[in-house]
Structures are given as structure tokens and as C-alpha cells.
Design an enzyme around this catalytic site. Structure first.
Site, PDB file in Angstrom:
ATOM      1  N   GLU A  55      47.241  38.504  39.387  1.00 59.96           N
ATOM      2  CA  GLU A  55      46.185  37.493  39.324  1.00 59.96           C
ATOM      3  C   GLU A  55      46.635  36.171  39.948  1.00 59.96           C
ATOM      4  OE1 GLU A  55      43.166  35.532  35.984  1.00 59.96           O
ATOM      5  OE2 GLU A  55      45.146  36.256  35.384  1.00 59.96           O
ATOM      6  N   LYS A  69      35.648  37.358  37.751  1.00 63.45           N
ATOM      7  CA  LYS A  69      36.105  37.496  36.364  1.00 63.45           C
ATOM      8  C   LYS A  69      35.019  37.065  35.392  1.00 63.45           C
ATOM      9  CE  LYS A  69      40.131  36.109  33.564  1.00 63.45           C
ATOM     10  NZ  LYS A  69      41.434  35.402  33.645  1.00 63.45           N
ATOM     11  N   CYS A  90      42.512  40.273  34.257  1.00 61.17           N
ATOM     12  CA  CYS A  90      43.266  39.692  33.141  1.00 61.17           C
ATOM     13  C   CYS A  90      42.504  39.676  31.811  1.00 61.17           C
ATOM     14  CB  CYS A  90      43.776  38.307  33.509  1.00 61.17           C
ATOM     15  SG  CYS A  90      45.172  37.756  32.468  1.00 61.17           S
TER      16      CYS A  90
END
Length: 297
Positions: A45, A118, A155
């Protein structure tokens, strides 16, 4: 599905404050993975820079780029040069004041196969991501590539079974998590172990519940807090690949840079889903409350 077995390269590396140096290091590692036969390479990431979300600083928005932009051109050339599918993680500038934490996937010819923004954005000490990132709005849709449908998440998304399930329901043949997660160095060793084991366990459970492989790539190394109000973050590495029954295929260490090469057999998902038909037995008419925030006042 276009291939039965895929060799995947996971690049686990530490970063510095020199973006050009970080990108050059990634280029060398991508070349190394390609030399070892990787058809898919996954980066961690926000791999271009240090993890800037330890503090809230408006100047850090200068790190964001449009997509397409300079970084997509750079990684497009690498994907094309080495003829591999490449999963990257970039700080996207969508417009002034609107920024995303965005994974971009490149096809073997260097074209952009797709992107994912995300969805779940944390806000914890040392991880002040809500200051920087607007939650994603592209939904949970696999990205079609020449090696299969990639369920790319990022993540904090890895803690949510709903995200993994929706990706799998949409046909993802594997789940991929570029990651930047670590310890507060002040935590004792028992707490560190609990946190890391929880992180590993939740992702292995996504493999089991959905009958697909999981690829998780984390960074390593200590990164100082620019504000000096904390001890910084010690990223814990442990990048790994789990098979569709949650079994470890390979795992990187906690404190060493490594290019992890793992062969993934996509046909095993079919075999596993035949003996554990979780999708068949889901009681979907009884799950309507899942869209609510909580079930008590």
C-alpha cells in the site's frame, strides 16, 4: 479464468523519504520477480513514499497524483516491459479537495485493466487516513485481466468479511490486499503478537469463507512520526499467500525485505467449493439486517 496456475510475486520492502529511490527499488524488485517467472506482481500500500498518514498535514496532499498520471505511466511501462499483470497502490488526486487511496491494475501490455478505491478508511493514532482519503465509490467489483478476475481491496478493507464476500460473489478468483500495517513500538511483545495474528487470521478466514486464494502484501521497517508525538510505526511485514482452505502457501518474515514468489493453483477453488459449498447454503433471505449499522439502540 484464463490460467490454471499463476506464479505470483509479492514485493515486501522498506521505504525512505526519497520517492524516486523507492520507485527505482520497486522497478528492480519487479524485474527480479519477472526473472523468476512471475505473471502477477503485487506491491504494498502507498508504495511510492513513506506512510504519510501518521500526521495530519495539508502539505502531504502534494504527494497525490491524477490517474492516469506520472506514476501510472511509470508502472505501465514496467508491466509492459516484463509482460506481467501488476497491482499498484497510489495516492489519487481526483480533484482539488477530493483524494483517494487507489489500487491500479496494469495488464501485460501496459494498459490499465482497472482500479479500486479503498472503501474502509481508518482513523486511529498513527493512521489518520480519514484526513486524507475520501471513501471509495467504485464498489466491490473484480478487475478483469488476462490471468483472471482479481478481487483487489486495500489494507483496512481486509478486516471486513462483507467486502471479501461481495468480491467473491462478483466472481473474483483471488483476493488481493496491498497493505501498510504495523505496531506501535511501545506495545509489549504479547500485544504485538495478538495484533499480527489477528491480521493473519481474518484474511485466512476470507480465503476459507469464500473458497479463493488470498494475497496480502505488507511493508516492513520503522518509519518515524514527523510530528515526533509518537514513536512512529514499525511495519510488521509477514506478507503471505493463503490457499482456498486458508492454508499458508508461503509467508515472508517480519523484519526482512523479500520478493516472495508463490505458485497459485486456481483450480483448487473449484475443488474446495464442491466439498464446502458455502455459497449454496447461504440463507440470503435472512440476512437483510446486515445493511443496518447495529441492531440495538
Amino acid at each position: 479464468m484464463t490460467a490454471n496456475k499463476i506464479k505470483v510475486g509479492l514485493i515486501q520492502q522498506s521505504n525512505t523519504g526519497d520517492i524516486d529511490q523507492n520507485k527505482a527499488k520497486l522497478a528492480r524488485n519487479i524485474a527480479d520477480c519477472a526473472k523468476q517467472g512471475a505473471g502477477l506482481v503485487v506491491l504494498q500500500e502507498l508504495h511510492n513514499s513513506l506512510y504519510f498518514c501518521q500526521t495530519e498535514d495539508v502539505n502531504s496532499f502534494d504527494l497525490a497524483e491524477p490517474i492516469p498520471g506520472p506514476s501510472t505511466r511509470y508502472y505501465s511501462e514496467l508491466a509492459k516491459k516484463h509482460e506481467l499483470v501488476l497491482v499498484t497502490s497510489l495516492f489519487e488526486k481526483r480533484a482539488a479537495g477530493i483524494y483517494h487511496n487507489t489500487a491500479v491494475v496494469f495488464e501485460k501490455d501496459g494498459s490499465i485493466a482497472g482500479k479500486y478505491r479503498k472503501m474502509h478508511i481508518p482513523d486511529d493514532p498513527g493512521f489518520y487516513e480519514k484526513f486524507y482519503f475520501t471513501p471509495g465509490d467504485l464498489g466491490f467489483h473484480p478487475i478483469e485481466t488476462s490471468i483472471g478476475k482479481l478481487g483487489v481491496l486495500v489494507c483496512w478493507d481486509q478486516w471486513y468479511p462483507e467486502a471479501a464476500r461481495l468480491m467473491a460473489m462478483a466472481g473474483a478468483e483471488m483476493l488481493i490486499y496491498p497493505t501498510a500495517i504495523g505496531w506501535d513500538p511501545r506495545d509489549d511483545e504479547q500485544e504485538k503478537d495478538r495484533q499480527r495474528n489477528a491480521w493473519i487470521t481474518i484474511q485466512r478466514s476470507h480465503a476459507v469463507a469464500n473458497g479463493v486464494p488470498v494475497i496480502s502484501v505488507n511493508r516492513i521497517g520503522h518509519e518515524a512520526d514527523p510530528s515526533q508525538r509518537s514513536e512512529g510505526v514499525q511495519f510488521w511485514g509477514n506478507s503471505f499467500v493463503a490457499g482456498p482452505q486458508g492454508e499458508f502457501l508461503q509467508q515472508a518474515p517480519t523484519d526482512t525485505e523479500q520478493n516472495l514468489l508463490v505458485e497459485v493453483d486456481l483450480t483448487r477453488s473449484e475443488d474446495v467449493r464442491r466439498i464446502w459449498p458455502f455459497f449454496r447454503d447461504r440463507r440470503i433471505s435472512s440476512y437483510t439486517d446486515i445493511t443496518k449499522r447495529f441492531l440495538t439502540d
